[in-house]
Design a protein around this motif. Structure first.
Motif, PDB file in Angstrom:
ATOM      1  N   GLU A 190      60.292  30.276  30.746  1.00 22.95           N
ATOM      2  CA  GLU A 190      59.683  30.898  31.935  1.00 22.95           C
ATOM      3  C   GLU A 190      60.702  30.994  33.074  1.00 22.95           C
ATOM      4  O   GLU A 190      60.363  30.838  34.246  1.00 22.95           O
ATOM      5  CB  GLU A 190      58.450  30.068  32.341  1.00 22.95           C
ATOM      6  CG  GLU A 190      57.401  30.041  31.234  1.00 22.95           C
ATOM      7  CD  GLU A 190      56.236  29.061  31.473  1.00 22.95           C
ATOM      8  OE1 GLU A 190      56.346  28.183  32.341  1.00 22.95           O
ATOM      9  OE2 GLU A 190      55.219  29.198  30.761  1.00 22.95           O
ATOM     10  N   VAL A 191      61.961  31.268  32.721  1.00 24.70           N
ATOM     11  CA  VAL A 191      63.017  31.205  33.736  1.00 24.70           C
ATOM     12  C   VAL A 191      62.904  32.299  34.807  1.00 24.70           C
ATOM     13  O   VAL A 191      63.515  32.191  35.861  1.00 24.70           O
ATOM     14  CB  VAL A 191      64.444  31.235  33.125  1.00 24.70           C
ATOM     15  CG1 VAL A 191      64.697  30.010  32.277  1.00 24.70           C
ATOM     16  CG2 VAL A 191      64.689  32.504  32.328  1.00 24.70           C
ATOM     17  N   GLY A 217      62.207  25.957  32.544  1.00 27.17           N
ATOM     18  CA  GLY A 217      62.562  26.646  33.786  1.00 27.17           C
ATOM     19  C   GLY A 217      64.034  26.444  34.101  1.00 27.17           C
ATOM     20  O   GLY A 217      64.745  25.712  33.397  1.00 27.17           O
ATOM     21  N   SER A 218      64.493  27.096  35.164  1.00 27.84           N
ATOM     22  CA  SER A 218      65.921  27.049  35.481  1.00 27.84           C
ATOM     23  C   SER A 218      66.172  27.511  36.909  1.00 27.84           C
ATOM     24  O   SER A 218      65.378  28.244  37.475  1.00 27.84           O
ATOM     25  CB  SER A 218      66.646  27.988  34.515  1.00 27.84           C
ATOM     26  OG  SER A 218      67.946  28.271  34.957  1.00 27.84           O
ATOM     27  N   MET A 219      67.298  27.095  37.458  1.00 30.63           N
ATOM     28  CA  MET A 219      67.710  27.584  38.778  1.00 30.63           C
ATOM     29  C   MET A 219      68.532  28.871  38.674  1.00 30.63           C
ATOM     30  O   MET A 219      68.935  29.435  39.682  1.00 30.63           O
ATOM     31  CB  MET A 219      68.561  26.512  39.487  1.00 30.63           C
ATOM     32  CG  MET A 219      67.828  25.231  39.787  1.00 30.63           C
ATOM     33  SD  MET A 219      66.236  25.486  40.603  1.00 30.63           S
ATOM     34  CE  MET A 219      66.755  25.887  42.260  1.00 30.63           C
ATOM     35  N   TRP A 232      65.285  22.790  33.189  1.00 28.25           N
ATOM     36  CA  TRP A 232      64.360  21.685  32.915  1.00 28.25           C
ATOM     37  C   TRP A 232      63.344  22.093  31.867  1.00 28.25           C
ATOM     38  O   TRP A 232      63.212  23.280  31.543  1.00 28.25           O
ATOM     39  CB  TRP A 232      63.633  21.257  34.194  1.00 28.25           C
ATOM     40  CG  TRP A 232      62.799  22.320  34.840  1.00 28.25           C
ATOM     41  CD1 TRP A 232      61.519  22.690  34.524  1.00 28.25           C
ATOM     42  CD2 TRP A 232      63.195  23.184  35.926  1.00 28.25           C
ATOM     43  NE1 TRP A 232      61.094  23.702  35.352  1.00 28.25           N
ATOM     44  CE2 TRP A 232      62.097  24.020  36.219  1.00 28.25           C
ATOM     45  CE3 TRP A 232      64.374  23.334  36.681  1.00 28.25           C
ATOM     46  CZ2 TRP A 232      62.144  24.988  37.237  1.00 28.25           C
ATOM     47  CZ3 TRP A 232      64.409  24.300  37.684  1.00 28.25           C
ATOM     48  CH2 TRP A 232      63.303  25.094  37.948  1.00 28.25           C
ATOM     49  N   LEU A 233      62.637  21.111  31.376  1.00 25.48           N
ATOM     50  CA  LEU A 233      61.477  21.386  30.540  1.00 25.48           C
ATOM     51  C   LEU A 233      60.350  20.473  30.991  1.00 25.48           C
ATOM     52  O   LEU A 233      60.592  19.384  31.531  1.00 25.48           O
ATOM     53  CB  LEU A 233      61.802  21.206  29.064  1.00 25.48           C
ATOM     54  CG  LEU A 233      62.283  19.828  28.648  1.00 25.48           C
ATOM     55  CD1 LEU A 233      61.134  18.960  28.171  1.00 25.48           C
ATOM     56  CD2 LEU A 233      63.308  19.983  27.527  1.00 25.48           C
ATOM     57  N   VAL A 234      59.141  20.967  30.790  1.00 19.76           N
ATOM     58  CA  VAL A 234      57.943  20.213  31.135  1.00 19.76           C
ATOM     59  C   VAL A 234      57.094  20.152  29.866  1.00 19.76           C
ATOM     60  O   VAL A 234      56.804  21.189  29.249  1.00 19.76           O
ATOM     61  CB  VAL A 234      57.177  20.906  32.288  1.00 19.76           C
ATOM     62  CG1 VAL A 234      55.983  20.071  32.727  1.00 19.76           C
ATOM     63  CG2 VAL A 234      58.102  21.138  33.476  1.00 19.76           C
ATOM     64  N   ALA A 235      56.751  18.947  29.454  1.00 18.74           N
ATOM     65  CA  ALA A 235      56.095  18.760  28.148  1.00 18.74           C
ATOM     66  C   ALA A 235      55.363  17.412  28.141  1.00 18.74           C
ATOM     67  O   ALA A 235      55.545  16.602  29.055  1.00 18.74           O
ATOM     68  CB  ALA A 235      57.164  18.794  27.044  1.00 18.74           C
ATOM     69  N   PRO A 236      54.553  17.138  27.117  1.00 22.25           N
ATOM     70  CA  PRO A 236      53.935  15.815  27.018  1.00 22.25           C
ATOM     71  C   PRO A 236      55.027  14.728  26.943  1.00 22.25           C
ATOM     72  O   PRO A 236      56.088  14.959  26.359  1.00 22.25           O
ATOM     73  CB  PRO A 236      53.145  15.876  25.695  1.00 22.25           C
ATOM     74  CG  PRO A 236      52.952  17.332  25.446  1.00 22.25           C
ATOM     75  CD  PRO A 236      54.150  18.026  26.021  1.00 22.25           C
ATOM     76  N   PRO A 237      54.778  13.537  27.517  1.00 24.33           N
ATOM     77  CA  PRO A 237      55.819  12.507  27.604  1.00 24.33           C
ATOM     78  C   PRO A 237      56.464  12.162  26.259  1.00 24.33           C
ATOM     79  O   PRO A 237      57.679  11.933  26.193  1.00 24.33           O
ATOM     80  CB  PRO A 237      55.079  11.287  28.163  1.00 24.33           C
ATOM     81  CG  PRO A 237      53.908  11.846  28.888  1.00 24.33           C
ATOM     82  CD  PRO A 237      53.529  13.127  28.184  1.00 24.33           C
ATOM     83  N   GLU A 238      55.694  12.143  25.168  1.00 26.90           N
ATOM     84  CA  GLU A 238      56.302  11.783  23.865  1.00 26.90           C
ATOM     85  C   GLU A 238      57.316  12.839  23.451  1.00 26.90           C
ATOM     86  O   GLU A 238      58.368  12.519  22.877  1.00 26.90           O
ATOM     87  CB  GLU A 238      55.251  11.681  22.737  1.00 26.90           C
ATOM     88  CG  GLU A 238      53.954  10.955  23.083  1.00 26.90           C
ATOM     89  CD  GLU A 238      53.022  11.779  23.990  1.00 26.90           C
ATOM     90  OE1 GLU A 238      52.620  12.879  23.568  1.00 26.90           O
ATOM     91  OE2 GLU A 238      52.717  11.316  25.108  1.00 26.90           O
ATOM     92  N   MET A 239      57.008  14.109  23.745  1.00 22.60           N
ATOM     93  CA  MET A 239      57.958  15.169  23.396  1.00 22.60           C
ATOM     94  C   MET A 239      59.162  15.128  24.336  1.00 22.60           C
ATOM     95  O   MET A 239      60.304  15.291  23.910  1.00 22.60           O
ATOM     96  CB  MET A 239      57.263  16.543  23.450  1.00 22.60           C
ATOM     97  CG  MET A 239      58.142  17.719  23.071  1.00 22.60           C
ATOM     98  SD  MET A 239      59.066  17.532  21.507  1.00 22.60           S
ATOM     99  CE  MET A 239      57.801  17.819  20.280  1.00 22.60           C
TER     100      MET A 239
END
Ligand SMILES: Cc1ncc(COP(=O)(O)O)c(C=O)c1O
Length: 377
Positions: A190-191, A217-219, A232-239
């Motif tokens: 989703e950059v 995402g990214s700057m 960065w990535l946003v995901a469930p903590p285990e992943m």
């Protein structure tokens, strides 16, 4: 040497982007200077100067992870891993999710990183198209058919590179239902969220719509700060933890200064100013490109991109897209991306989120060459 699929577009950029006079191959807006960034909020300059250039938290400094998490409904800093660009987030996500025998489903056209990584891992790749005749809306029936019990990952780019297409909520829901039918992960690049052309609403994330989503995402693109090399990535903590274990093997971390500068850029005060700058570039640049395309008669056509600083333009000239791109570099010092890099000849990808004189200078050089191709002397 085993067969290796290089990343065609990035190889091409590495080879020529520093040589040309006009670079219209980048997909983000014109980069900001460090001074422009710090001028928005000068309160951090002293802190930056006193920064010890040590390793930062390898998963991203806490304030940065909090600011990233705040951009995603339902996320906390434990859901965030800061990476070296979106490229690392994508790479280590693919490596973490896929096991032997797993299949991947990819939206096409696309930034071809995940396609290439999956190919190099020997994975079976199935695809579903964005359809030009439907203004680049996805063919969801083909998606449905492509997803099987073996599908472990569905890779999307939303807003899309190269078309700028933004999935509707209905399309996103359909994709989520299709993934959940077989328990596949969705890797949502989703950059370009924030770089919308026709709306001030940020493109919604897949994060929070389903429990097996990795949102990237990214700057580099919507913030015009590619030199920070922060993604960065946003995901469930285990992943997050599994991907973090690979991050330690590949990069350890992005730099301390990049962590700090990115935290400044994503602060409440600075972030809206940057996004407004991005949209200004995009909304000024696209009409210039459009006007120029119209002046070229029937040579170029294209669907106005909903987001990103790039247009995927179809051309009616008797030349292959890679040959056209190479002639532009060699004869005119201008770089664009050939459609061949997306498996779609007779298209070129042109960036337009650039200063007006630069963009116009580049377009007039392209015009000289295409006139020469259309009616050779
Ligand atoms: C869709 C997409 N994802 C990821 C990347 C890599 O971005 P980064 O500079 O954050 O590594 C790009 C760069 O062009 C891109 O277009």
């Amino acid at each position: 040497m085993p067969d290796y699929q290089p990343f065609l577009m990035e190889r091409f950029m590495s080879a020529y982007e520093q040589q040309v006079e006009y670079n219209l191959s980048e997909s983000g807006v014109h980069p900001m200077t460090l001074r422009q960034l710090l001028d928005i909020d000068q309160s951090s300059v002293e802190d930056l100067l006193e920064t010890e250039l040590n390793y930062p938290y390898v998963n991203g400094i806490p304030v940065l992870r909090e600011r990233i998490a705040a951009m995603y409904d339902g996320a906390g800093s434990e859901n965030v891993l800061v990476t070296v660009g979106a490229i690392e987030a994508n790479y280590n996500s693919v490596r973490s999710v896929l096991n032997p025998g797993d299949e991947v489903v990819i939206m096409l056209p696309n930034y071809m990183q995940i396609w290439g990584v999956a190919k190099n891992l020997g994975k079976r790749i199935r695809t579903f198209p964005l359809v030009e005749e439907n203004n680049w809306a996805p063919d969801l029936e083909e998606l449905e058919q492509a997803v099987t019990e073996k599908t472990k990952l569905i890779a999307l780019c939303n807003p899309n590179n190269p078309t700028g297409y933004i999935l509707s909520e209905t399309e996103m829901d359909f994709i989520v239902r299709t993934a959940s039918r077989v328990g596949a992960w969705i890797l949502a690049d989703e950059v370009y969220a924030g770089a919308e052309q026709f709306t001030d609403t940020r493109t919604p994330s897949f994060y929070g719509k389903y429990n097996k989503v990795i949102a990237v995402g990214s700057m580099s693109k919507a913030y015009g700060l590619p030199g920070l090399r922060t993604g960065w990535l946003v995901a469930p903590p285990e992943m997050v933890d599994q991907i973090w274990a690979r991050h330690e093997y590949t990069t350890i971390s992005t730099t301390m200064l990049s962590n700090k500068l990115t935290a400044i850029a994503l602060s409440e005060k600075v972030q809206p100013v940057i996004i407004e700058r991005t949209r200004r570039y995009i909304r000024k640049g696209y009409p210039l490109l459009r006007e120029w395309m119209e002046q070229q008669g029937d040579t170029f056509s294209g669907i106005p991109p909903q987001a990103a600083a790039i247009a995927f333009v179809k051309y009616d000239l008797d030349i292959n897209s890679t040959d056209l791109a190479m002639r532009l570099i060699k004869e005119k010092g201008v770089m664009i991306v050939p459609g061949d890099h997306f498996g779609m000849d007779k298209f070129i990808r042109i960036s337009y989120g650039l200063p007006e004189t630069y963009l116009k200078g580049a377009l007039s050089r392209i015009e000289e060459l295409i006139q020469n191709i259309a009616s050779p002397a």
